[in-house]
Structure formats: C-alpha cells, structure tokens
Design an enzyme around this catalytic site. Sequence first.
Site, mmCIF file in Angstrom:
data_model
loop_
_atom_site.group_PDB
_atom_site.id
_atom_site.type_symbol
_atom_site.label_atom_id
_atom_site.label_comp_id
_atom_site.label_asym_id
_atom_site.label_seq_id
_atom_site.Cartn_x
_atom_site.Cartn_y
_atom_site.Cartn_z
ATOM 1 N N ASP A 20 65.917 71.483 -16.661
ATOM 2 C CA ASP A 20 64.859 72.388 -17.076
ATOM 3 C C ASP A 20 65.294 73.853 -16.998
ATOM 4 O O ASP A 20 65.063 74.631 -17.931
ATOM 5 C CB ASP A 20 63.630 72.155 -16.186
ATOM 6 C CG ASP A 20 62.571 73.213 -16.358
ATOM 7 O OD1 ASP A 20 61.682 73.031 -17.209
ATOM 8 O OD2 ASP A 20 62.628 74.242 -15.649
ATOM 9 N N ALA A 44 59.929 73.412 -19.235
ATOM 10 C CA ALA A 44 60.649 72.667 -20.275
ATOM 11 C C ALA A 44 60.509 71.168 -20.055
ATOM 12 O O ALA A 44 60.283 70.394 -20.994
ATOM 13 C CB ALA A 44 62.117 73.068 -20.293
ATOM 14 N N ASP A 45 60.625 70.731 -18.804
ATOM 15 C CA ASP A 45 60.430 69.316 -18.485
ATOM 16 C C ASP A 45 59.016 68.864 -18.817
ATOM 17 O O ASP A 45 58.805 67.811 -19.438
ATOM 18 C CB ASP A 45 60.673 69.077 -16.995
ATOM 19 C CG ASP A 45 62.130 68.783 -16.666
ATOM 20 O OD1 ASP A 45 62.879 68.413 -17.574
ATOM 21 O OD2 ASP A 45 62.513 68.937 -15.490
ATOM 22 N N LEU A 46 58.030 69.628 -18.360
ATOM 23 C CA LEU A 46 56.636 69.220 -18.529
ATOM 24 C C LEU A 46 56.238 69.183 -19.999
ATOM 25 O O LEU A 46 55.562 68.251 -20.452
ATOM 26 C CB LEU A 46 55.720 70.158 -17.752
ATOM 27 C CG LEU A 46 55.878 70.103 -16.222
ATOM 28 C CD1 LEU A 46 55.109 71.239 -15.569
ATOM 29 C CD2 LEU A 46 55.401 68.762 -15.691
ATOM 30 N N GLY A 79 57.758 66.219 -21.622
ATOM 31 C CA GLY A 79 56.981 65.029 -21.301
ATOM 32 C C GLY A 79 55.746 64.907 -22.162
ATOM 33 O O GLY A 79 55.383 63.801 -22.610
#
Length: 408
Positions: free
Chosen positions: A151, A179-181, A184
């Site tokens: 991220d 970025a990860d969230l 997802g």
Amino acid sequence: MTTTTGPLDGVRVLDLSRVLAGPWATQILADLGADVLKIEQPGRGDDTRAWGPPFLSLPDGGEDREISAYYVSCNRNKRSLAIDIARPEGADLIRRLAAQADVFVENFKVGGLARYGLDFASISAINPRIVYCSITGFGQTGPYADRPGYDFVAQGMGGFMSVTGEEGGGPLRAGVAMADLSTGMYAAVSILAALRHAERTGEGQQIDLSLLDTQIAMMANQGSSWLVGGINPGRLGNRHPTVVPYRTFRVADGEIIIAVGNDGQFRTLCKLLGCPQVADDPRFATSAARQVNRDAIEALVQDKVAHETGLALIDRLVAANVPAGPVNTLRDVYADPFVEARETVRTFARADGAVVPTVAFPGKLSATPATYRSAPPRVGEQTREGLRSWLQLTDEDFDSLEAANAIL
C-alpha cells in the site's frame, strides 16, 4: 420484509488472500451472506494475526495472540481452514474446493500459484464458471508486474502522497492503507459484476486488480486536473484545491471543519459571522473568485471564528445548513451518539467469554441487510467443518490428510 441470510446466500468464496486488500473484499462478500473459506498456512496463518498490539483481550486478563486488532478489522463472517498448499495433498484439496466454489480470491505474486496448479488457467479448467480475482501490487501485465507491492508504495507511486500533507511540507501517506482498502472495494464490486455475468452465461473470468491501478483511479478530481488542465496539484494541507473556504479553522478550544460547497452556503456563512457584505464583494462572490483570492477570504473567516467555541459554532452553522464538524479522535468518534444510533459497532461473544468488537458494514440495505454471524476465526478453527460442508470428507480422509501434514 428482511432476510437473515443476506443477498449473497449460497455464493461460495475460496479465499487465499492475506493482509488487507483481499480480506477486505472477502469480508464485504461475507457480510452480504457469502460462505467464505479463508485458507491459511498451518500454524502461522495470515500475517496480520501478529500485527499487534493490541490483541484481543481475554476474560482472564490475558491476550489471544492470534487475534490482533488489525486482523479483526477484516476477517469476520469467515471460516478458517489451515491447509498447506505447498504439499501435493494440500494443493489437491484447494482444487477440489475450487470445483465447488463460485469465487476464488488470491493475492500471490504474479505466477506464484502456477507451481501448485492453482493459477487461473488450472482452476478455470476445473471450474469454467469460476470468478477468479487476482490482487497484486502492479497487475498481471505491464513493466512492474514482477515487483512486490505494498500500500505505502502504491500511495507514493500513484500520486496520493504528492497531494497529501502540509503546504510546503514533505510527502505523507494516509493514516490508514487507502490503496489496499480501495482495491478491496473495487475487488468486491468487480466480483459481483463477474458473478452476474457467470450467472447469465456460465462463463467465469479472471479479475486483474492492482494497488497502483486503483490508487491512480482514486486520485479522482486531482488526476483529472492534470488530464484536463495540465495542472500538477501539490499539497494544500487541509485546504481543498478548488473549493473555498473548505478547511480546518482554529477556534478558541481547538479546530473545526468548515466546508462551504457553493455560493449560497457562502452567503449564509457570511451572515452568521456578522459580515454579510463580504458575500457581495466581487473578490469572493463566486466560487471561482474565492479560489483566486483564497488567502484573503480564509484569513477573514479565521479572524471571525478565532474566539468562538467550537461545538457552539458548529451547532449554529449546521442549523443554517452550512456543513461543519469537529476534528475527532477515535475516542471521540466512538463516544458520538451517531455510532449508537447507526449501530456502527457490532460485537461477537466467543465461547471462551471473549468479546470481539467490529465495525459494521456501512451499507444499510432495507431488504437484504448485512449479517454478523461469526467472529474472526483462529487459525484452522473450522478446517474440518469447512471441508465437510464443501467436500463431505470422512474421518478417514481427515486422518490421511493430517498424516501428510496437509491440514492442521
């Protein structure tokens, strides 16, 4: 009329993802009723289990060192199966499970699952209707496909850190893994779209999602400013790049947010602050003019609010339909009556007496709401249960798999 199972009841998800982006996506699917089998390495499990403190508190005053707060945030409503995919028997179990699955989610390096016969080509040959979602740092193709990605790297490479932080200051990442969230979230949306296609046609597909693609997309209006106008935006602290006044302001007891989104709200703000004539000043009368004369109008507003009490001023602004609010700590957030009224916190009581708090799915579906069925599991907590329900394995099968160290 509402249901208790959720709109994705009957959808089977085989989840080989770890850390955040993939588990965030599969938790969304699980909240909406999907049966998610979380496949973990025997013994160790998901890396985030160890990302503490804090860890889950136990009634005897100790800690469950398998359940960190980080892990709790994205793993409820799932069943954990401890399967060693590096062993032939373990990889074969995954293929057998994939034959029964609707969705397969993984975040291994590009090509990493091919050595086990668990890549998209291998799995789709077993199950042509499967939706196979691959999440990586930089995608399945392109010049950076072989790079490892996190991220933090995506926030930097995707431009986010160039516009985040104080004006004149250095690069700053967001306080959570945006970025990860967001990857997802895009993964969950893409999976639902691909499921719809599979239901209509019987045809599965691979979804190729990368953190960097997502971060670039999430730059939204800032990215568009470059594409449309050639503007390379920089850091503005809490200021908005195009809307003024729209930032934090110092008051007598701290800071508050005033977010004026249009000319009507600006006129109301001026009236409330005792300077209605300012709204007719050509330098400030329109949004575009306020942007040009940002420093002057922000200084005027700051002078007017400096001696006000924050919550009292917020109440006056909100009553007049001027968007405003406090700058809360998390302690403040969870003390806010909004949280209780909106049922933002959902808890699970484990058999050992431990209470597991989680943050509710934010979408309020009137007919098919999210459900809260089970706490984030311990490593391999449902290995036998999950394999029995999907594959109808016998005790003899389990004995053989345990003897081969394929399962825990």
